[in-house]
Write a protein that holds these residues in place. Structure first.
Motif: not given
Length: 206
Positions: A161-163, A104-106, A153-155, A21-22
């Motif tokens: 973009e995703r949950d 969502k750490f990366v 990580v901040l990004e 889904g990018r």
């Protein structure tokens, strides 16, 4: 850096789907496969072709695992009592790199593998650098001090973009996550349709 990291969009084009889904996936612009023969008209796919494609798509989604790694996970799912397809995706979601990605750490599953390899992830306070490490319900996953300073990580944590799925409890301020339960297929937020039942059929015949 792994060759698979730089080739992640080739997997999308090979499958003809944006499997993560990018928004930058080339499939968003052109739906044909890579290479000089990518635009050939496709005929109807055989049952074997559909099964093989389902396996390659699921295998590719989790960082393009090797056939040996994927076959080993499938064999364990097959040994357990219950729906083999459901057990297969549950085992894949228990991989530490998959949990780091889901939390969502990366930004990508490829980045998650590298992030774990480089020792930036702790499980229950202990550093683990094996991406295939199996997380169990109740485990707490956290990002080490060096990892907390990294731009990716901040990004990832700030991306809309995703949950984060419901089988994880995540605190992005502390960069910690708790693996609540092993998910079912319907709970896993795949961007493309996965068909583990076809994977089961593939291995039953090959």
């Amino acid at each position: 850096m792994s060759k698979r990291t730089s080739a992640k969009y080739k997997i999308d084009r090979r499958m003809g789907e944006n499997i993560w889904g990018r928004p930058k996936s080339p499939v968003n612009r052109r739906e044909y496969g890579p290479g000089q023969h990518g635009q050939r008209r496709k005929g109807k796919m055989s049952d074997f072709g559909l099964q093989l494609r389902a396996k390659q798509k699921l295998k590719g989604y989790y960082g393009d695992l090797t056939e040996k790694q994927f076959r080993r996970i499938f064999a364990e799912a097959e040994r357990r009592r219950g729906d083999t397809g459901e057990l297969l995706v549950g085992l894949l979601e228990q991989r530490l790199d998959a949990v780091v990605y889901r939390a969502k750490f990366v930004p990508t599953v490829f980045a998650a593998r590298q992030f774990v390899n480089h020792g930036h992830v702790l499980v229950n306070g202990k550093r683990v650098n094996i991406p295939s490490y199996r997380v169990v319900p109740g485990d707490e996953i956290s990002v080490g001090e060096k990892g907390k300073q990294m731009a990716l990580v901040l990004e990832a944590t700030q991306s809309g973009e995703r949950d984060v799925p419901e089988y994880l409890e995540v605190d992005h301020n502390k960069l910690t996550a708790r693996f609540v339960r092993i998910p079912t297929l319907s709970e896993i937020p795949y961007a493309a349709m996965m068909e583990p039942n076809l994977v089961v059929e593939y291995y039953a015949q090959n």
